[in-house]
Structure formats: C-alpha cells, structure tokens
Design an enzyme around this catalytic site. Structure first.
Site, short mmCIF file in Angstrom:
data_model
loop_
_atom_site.label_atom_id
_atom_site.label_comp_id
_atom_site.label_asym_id
_atom_site.label_seq_id
_atom_site.Cartn_x
_atom_site.Cartn_y
_atom_site.Cartn_z
N HIS A 346 0.67 -1.11 0.61
CA HIS A 346 0.14 0.10 -0.08
C HIS A 346 1.06 1.02 0.19
CE1 HIS A 346 -3.83 -1.28 0.74
NE2 HIS A 346 -3.79 -2.24 0.70
N LYS A 534 -9.05 13.95 3.55
CA LYS A 534 -8.75 12.33 3.95
C LYS A 534 -7.27 12.67 5.04
CE LYS A 534 -6.99 14.08 -0.12
NZ LYS A 534 -7.06 12.54 -0.67
N ARG A 535 -6.68 11.76 5.57
CA ARG A 535 -6.30 11.45 6.79
C ARG A 535 -5.28 12.88 6.66
NH1 ARG A 535 -6.12 7.93 10.30
NH2 ARG A 535 -4.52 9.14 11.62
N LYS A 540 -0.11 14.78 1.51
CA LYS A 540 -1.18 14.99 0.98
C LYS A 540 -1.11 16.09 0.63
CE LYS A 540 -3.26 10.80 3.15
NZ LYS A 540 -4.28 10.23 1.73
N THR A 642 -8.61 6.44 -3.01
CA THR A 642 -10.05 6.14 -3.19
C THR A 642 -10.93 7.04 -2.68
OG1 THR A 642 -10.31 5.38 -0.22
CG2 THR A 642 -9.17 3.56 -2.65
N LYS A 646 -14.06 8.57 -5.06
CA LYS A 646 -16.17 8.62 -4.47
C LYS A 646 -16.39 10.05 -5.09
CE LYS A 646 -14.53 6.35 -0.47
NZ LYS A 646 -13.59 6.47 1.10
#
Ligand SMILES: *Cc1c(COP(=O)(O)O)cnc(C)c1O
Length: 804
Positions: A346, A534-535, A540, A642, A646
C-alpha cells in the site's frame, strides 16, 4: 423476509416488546433502532447459515482477507438496501410515526480503521458478497476505534471512541470457537523418532474470541462472514498476577493503532498482529480439517490475502502449523504456504515500511522467530547462488538484517502474488522500490487498481443522483457499474444536465445545513464547494491548499479589481495523535478560517470550513455535495487514493497531480474533464535522487509565495506568535520535502482555470457527467473480480439472484 409493510409492522411491534420490555408508547428511538437491527440480523441468520453450508458442501475454493483495519461505518441502511427491503421498512416505520433516517443516525460508525486501507477492506467485503464470491474478512474487534476528533480553539483534541457503548447489533459472539494464542515462553527442541520436535512451553496465552458479522451481498442469497477477534483472558493463565494478566490481555484488542514510537507500544502492536494472524489461520485450518483429511492440498482450496504487511506473520504461522502439527517436511510446507498467501503493498513511503527489532520479536514469538530465521537463511542461500559475492545486495534484500525483521521482504518472499494498488504505484514498485525483488520474482508482481463500492458511495450516499441515473439508463449499473458509461449519451441533453445541476444543489444545501448546525457558518450554495477530506499528512499537502486560500485572500484584499467565483473551501482530516506537524496544519487551517470568514471584505467570496471528526458516515454526506475534489499529493507518494474515486462517482471534478489513481481517473473521465497540475512522479523521484530543488529560489523569485510564507510568521495572524514556525521551517530550512512551493504557481493557475470553468455552467455539467460516466471502472466489483480471477482463482458460487 417481509412481504409487505403490515407484516413488517406486526413483527416489529412484537419484537419491540420482547427485546425492550416496553410498550410502543414508552419506547425511545434507541429502542427502535436496536429492535430493527436485531430483527434484520435474525432474518439474515438463515441465509447466513445456508451460505456456509453451501460453501462446505461444494468444497469450492475460498478466500480469507486478513486486515488489521476494517473501516465499516454504519451498517443498517446498507444492509436494508442490500436485502432489498429498504422501502418496506421505511413505509412500515412511517406508519408508526418513526423516521428511518433518524434511526440510522443512532448507529455508531464502526470505525476500526484509520483511512483508505481500512475502508478498502470494507468495500471489498461488500463486493465479494455482492458478486457471490466465497470470501471472508478477518480482523480485530477493537474496543475503541479511531479516536473522536474535537476542534477546540483551532486545535485537534482526541477523545476515545466508544462504538460498543450501547452494544453492536450486527455481531454474534461465538465463545465456543475461541482460540488460545501463545506469547513469550520458550521453545524446547527434542528428537522423536528421528524428527525434530518443537514445543512452545511456558507461554502466556490469550484467548481470541470471534465475533462474527454477516456481510450481506446486494440482492443475492450470499451472506459471507467478517470475523473480528476479541482478546480475553485465557482460562489457563500461567501468570500469577491475575489482575495484571487480565489488563495486559485485554489491551491487545483495546485500541486501534496504539502508540508505536516506544518499545512498550511496539510490543503491543506486534502482539496485535500475531493475535490476528494466529487466531485467523488456525480457525481457517480448523474448518478446513472438517472437510479434508490432510492439509496436502490446502492451497487448492484456500487463498489467504494479506492487506499490507501487518498480517504478514500469516506466512510463518501457516508454516508452523504445517511443520509442527502436520509434521510435513520444509519443502512441502513451503510450497503450500507460498501458493496460499497473496500480498498487497500500500505504500512506498520508507517510514511506513514495517520493521521489528529482533530483541522484541524473538522473545515475544519464539517459535515464529525460528521459522522466519529459517526462511531468511534459505532465501539468502538462493541469493548467494544467483549473485555470488554480492554481499551488499544480499544484505539489502535479507529478511533479517542489522537486528531487524523486515516485514515487506518476508511478504515478498513468502507469497505467490505481490500487487500494487494503482498502475503508477505498481510501476514504481517494479522499477524502483522493489526492483531487486522484481528481478528475482518478475511473475509475482501485478497491479490491482483500487476501487470503492458504488453501492455505498453512490446508490446509498446519493439517492437523488441514483434515481436520475435509473430513470436515464435503467438500474443495470447497480450490478454492472461499467454501464454508467451509457450516461455519456446525455451530455448534450439540456434537461438532463439541468437535473444534474438541481441534484448537486440539493446535496450542497444538505451539507450546508449540517455545516450551519454544527459550526454556525453559513455556506453559500452558489459558491464552488471545493473539498479536501482525507487523513492529514504532509505528503497529501493540505498545506498547499490552505496556502492557496491565503493567496486568494491577499488578492482580494489588495486588488479591488480581482474577481473570482465565490468558493467554500471545506476540509476534513484527522491527524495521528503523535504527529506534531500534521496538528500544526490543522491549527493553520482553522486560523485562516477565523480570518477570512469574518472579514467583511472577503467573507462573501471566500469561506473556509474545517469539518470535525471526518469519518465514513460524514463522508457519505460530503462526496455528493462536492464541486471540486482536491487530490493534490506530491506525485509518487499516494499509492492510489480512493477518496478521489468517491468524488468522481458523485460528479465532482478533480484538481489533482498525476499521482496514484488520479492518472487512471484522467483516462476514464477524459483529459478535458480534469484539472491536472504540478510535478510528475518521475520529476519528483529524480529530484530525490539527483537533488536540484531549492525551495528558497521559489520563495525569492515568486512574490506570491514569499507573501504567504512570510505571513506564517510575521504577525499576519495576530494571536499566532511562533505557532507556525515549524511550517515555515519545513518550507525553507528543510527544503520543502513535499514540493509545496515548487508546485504552488502551477496550482494557482489550475485553480483559476477551474474557477473560470465553473462559470460556464453547461460545460461544467458536461464535464461532471463525463466523470460520473467514466467512474464505473473504479467500482470495487471490478477490482475484486480481478483479484478473484487472477490471484485467488475463486469462482462465484451458484446462487439465485433475487429479481428485485
Ligand atoms: C475513502 C476514505 C478515506 C481515504 O481517502 P483518501 O483521499 O484516498 O486518502 C479515508 N477516510 C474515510 C472515512 C474514507 O471514507
């Protein structure tokens, strides 16, 4: 099940009296929720038992998906929908004056995961059952899932999460199926009849008690099992300090991801991993033995998938059973093991690759350590034959080196398949991060681009859009999501596009209402809802997003001719409790929000909202309301993502880098229907390898950058003192490891373009439609079909589909 609402009502009222011991008049909403939940679970029981019977009799191959996280969210609505009884129940309850939506709100999220990895496991469960595939999940029943986040004075505060406080209606405890998992002690080796025999003695055992949850497929008879293990004191403790033993034992399934920065925490984490693996593998073997006289052909009937390396001890645990219990020779046991286990990687972030110090591993798991050691020695011998004299390579690739056990190496050596989770990610694994292993095992490597269950993330989360799709192309997309492609036919249909617009507006109003209730902020639904949820993590790059907001604020303040379409920037993110830098970013977002939301000069065009406690049930309200999806990770860092899928499925347009699955989103939506900016993965990786990036140059040469970076520390935020100095330092003193400044100008440009594009409503709606139409590929049904066909070699069980 219930044929009509009257039958449902009758049973509901009877059940309510029986379970709550109250008359209907005295009962509360909570009573109604639990009555309904219990009723549904009981109805499911028969089919659940039938499914298991069928699997047993057919002796079809089955897969077990081992994951340290399952981020399930709520189950009531999802189960009603999959059972095809949503409408009957809704109508029946309405007759009694009960609102189903309110009952759903009572259910606590089962938040047994941190983010994408855990949510993936949950989506996979839905797809397995819905495709009638014999596949089950194995995980841990943490007493406390991921913490509940509160924002106090702009800072994240963590509260223990309490999903089990009122019990959980979907689980069934099976105490008679408990398994004793041994830790510590030592291994005694003796020779008996010419064979070495290993006995694990003086072990401290922990009871693993299974709690099973039914996994209901969409309108089919298949009901698979998600088995979550609870840690309890063993009936045979050897430890004499009973209270301490009880505490130590229960701590194994107390918290998701305990602090693993200290040895104490580390031992607990490794304990959790072996606890999950040993209980799962032994229960799989136990049921296998009921149908087969030996484990000789185990791999022909069982596939075991490990979701990242956390369950990698499945490899030595299966070896242990085959060697010590079945008394097989090493070669035969190894052949079975390697043909049973498959592994998904991952991440390529090196800090996330698991390593365990031998000084912890060996005493905690003495027999398992011996086996890992043997696997390592044999593997090193193979390497030596292939690369004689190349000590450096062997040292790099060894499973145990420098007093550390490298879990990814164990997974690579001991499994039949290694997959990445998006095309780019798999290429990076093959050509860079795991290149040395790829050279030896080229056939093991393959790609399985992640997916999401379109039934939760579109059908359930966005009922208005689902209805429109059903009216336009029929309901076939629910079973065959690729059919969403047919929506492209409507791209020049004004009426259709107008309906799409109305739906987006209604979804935005719904989210705006929640924002107003919870945060007291009014979000203008004619503004662009620009969302990043998101986290929280440096890679990110929530920082890039909020610096852009600061830039827009500056433009608005300084240039009265500056025009932009009004925007509402929405954030949702939890930071790991020990992640200091991530918490600073949360504080920064909230500080910027304070400033721009209350400035009369900007508040009508610019709003910033930080939504507290991002989780699955909140996510279901967010995605349908998004205009813009922020997927702005430093290229090469996000294995897949992911959340991006969505958003796409709900018609948001992506502003993103060429990272993870964004690249495939671009392909499926079409180049003109996405906003791409920034460095490519090759460029980023080349900077890491060869240097050549100096963030200060960008700071000095671009005054837009200089302005926002200086504002972090120059009193622009009056009460901030030196609060944001660590962020300032990360950008300038530490040379901006995530290329925020490097990508800043390109990000401003693409955002400007996106804002302009929004003003051409018809064109925007077309682009939005092309995203929805292209999103079928990202259904986890597609992902799971690929796993089933190419890795697990399992087939759908022959069942009747309900023609509802
Ligand atoms: C989908 C999802 C994630 C993963 O989001 P990414 O943007 O892919 O990191 C995390 N948390 C929740 C609650 C989700 O639903």
């Amino acid at each position: 099940m219930f044929s009509d609402r009257d039958e449902f009502k009758e049973e509901f009222l009877k059940k309510l009296e029986m379970t709550c011991g109250k008359s209907f008049g005295e009962s509360t909403e909570r009573d109604h929720y639990f009555t309904l939940g219990n009723m549904i679970r009981e109805h499911v029981s028969t089919e659940w038992i039938n499914t298991n019977e069928r699997y047993r009799i057919d002796r079809e191959k089955q897969v077990y998906y081992l994951s340290i996280e399952f981020l399930l969210g709520r189950l009531l609505h999802h189960n009603l929908m999959n059972l095809g009884i949503e409408q009957v129940v809704k109508d029946g309850l309405a007759d009694l004056g009960i609102d189903l939506n309110r009952l759903e709100e009572i259910e606590a999220d089962a938040g047994l995961g941190n983010g994408g990895l855990g949510r993936l496991a949950a989506c996979f469960m839905d797809s397995l059952a819905s495709l009638n595939l014999p596949g089950h999940g194995c995980g841990i029943r943490y007493k406390h899932g991921l913490f509940e986040q509160k924002i106090v004075d702009g800072y994240q505060v963590e509260l223990p999460e309490q999903w089990l406080r009122n019990g959980h209606v979907w689980e069934v405890r099976k105490a008679d199926l408990a398994i004793e998992v041994p830790f510590w002690g030592k291994v005694e080796t003796t020779e008996e009849n010419g064979r070495l025999v290993f006995r694990h003695v003086n072990a401290e055992t922990i009871s693993a008690v299974p709690y099973d949850m039914p996994v209901v497929g969409y309108k089919t008879d298949t009901i698979n099992t998600l088995r979550l293990w609870n840690a309890e004191p063993s009936p045979y403790p050897v430890n004499h300090d009973i209270l301490k033993y009880k505490r130590d034992t229960e701590s194994v399934s107390e918290f998701l991801y305990p602090d693993d920065t200290h040895d104490e925490g580390k031992i607990l984490r490794l304990k959790q991993q072996y606890f999950l693996v040993s209980a799962s593998i032994r229960s799989i073997v136990r049921s296998y033995r009921k149908q087969h006289s030996s484990l000789r052909n185990f791999h022909e009937y069982v596939s075991i998938h490990i979701n990242d390396t956390h369950p990698v001890l499945a490899i030595p645990e299966l070896m242990r059973i085959l060697l010590d219990e079945e008394e097989m020779g090493w070669e035969e046991a190894w052949n079975i093991t390697v043909h049973t286990i498959a592994y998904t990687n991952h991440t390529t972030l090196s800090e996330a690759l698991e390593k365990w110090p031998v000084r912890i591993f060996q005493p905690l798991l003495p027999r398992i350590y011996m086996i890992v050691n043997e696997i390592n020695e044999r593997f090193c011998r193979v390497l030596w034959e292939r690369y004689p004299g190349d000590w450096k390579r062997i040292e790099d690739m060894a499973i145990i080196a420098h007093d550390q056990v490298k879990m990814a190496h164990l997974a690579l050596v001991g499994s039949l398949s290694v997959n990445g989770v998006a095309a780019l990610h798999t290429e990076i694994l093959k050509n860079r991060e795991m290149n040395q292993f790829y050279e030896i095992f080229p056939d093991k490597f393959n790609n399985k681009t992640n997916g999401i269950t379109h039934r939760r993330w579109l059908l359930k989360a966005n009922p208005l859009l689902s209805d429109l799709i059903n009216e336009s192309i029929g309901a076939g997309w629910i079973r065959e999501p690729e059919k969403l492609r047919e929506l492209a036919d409507f791209k020049n249909d004004r009426v259709f596009l107008d309906q799409l617009h109305q739906i987006k507006q209604l979804n935005k109003e719904k989210l705006a209402k929640r924002i107003q209730e919870q945060h007291g902020i009014i979000a203008d639904t004619s503004s662009i809802f620009d969302i990043q949820v998101k986290r929280l993590h440096a890679y990110k790059r929530q920082l890039l997003n909020i610096l852009h907001v600061m830039h827009l604020y500056n433009r608005l303040k300084e240039d009265s001719n500056f025009r932009m379409h009004p925007r509402t920037f929405i954030f949702g993110a939890k930071a790991s409790p020990g992640y200091y830098y991530a918490k600073k970013i949360i504080k920064l977002i909230n500080t910027v929000a304070e400033k721009v939301n209350y400035d009369p000069q900007t508040r009508d065009v610019l709003k910033v909202i930080f939504l507290e406690n991002y989780r699955v049930s909140l996510a279901e309200e967010i995605f349908p309301a998004a205009d813009i999806s922020e997927q702005i990770s430093t290229a090469s860092k996000e294995a897949s993502g992911t959340g991006n899928m969505k958003f796409m499925m709900n018609g948001a347009l992506t502003v993103g880098t060429l990272d993870g699955a964004n690249i495939e989103i671009k392909e499926k939506a079409g180049d003109g229907n996405i906003f791409i900016f920034g460095l490519t993965a090759d460029e980023v990786l080349s900077f890491y390898q060869n240097g050549g990036y100096n963030s200060r140059e960008y700071y000095h040469h671009d005054k837009r950058i200089r302005q926002v970076v200086d504002q972090l520390v120059n009193g622009f935020f009056p009460d901030a003192d030196d609060e944001f100095e660590p962020i300032f330092d990360s950008l300038l003193m530490e040379n901006d490891q995530y290329f925020v400044l490097r990508d800043f100008a390109s990000y401003i440009n693409i955002q400007k373009e996106a804002g302009k594009a929004y003003e051409d409503r018809e064109h925007w709606l077309k682009m939005s439609l092309m995203n929805i139409a292209g999103s079928g590929y990202f259904s986890s049904d597609r992902t799971i079909s690929e796993y089933a066909r190419e890795i697990w070699k399992i087939r759908p069980a022959g069942v009747e589909m309900m023609n509802k």
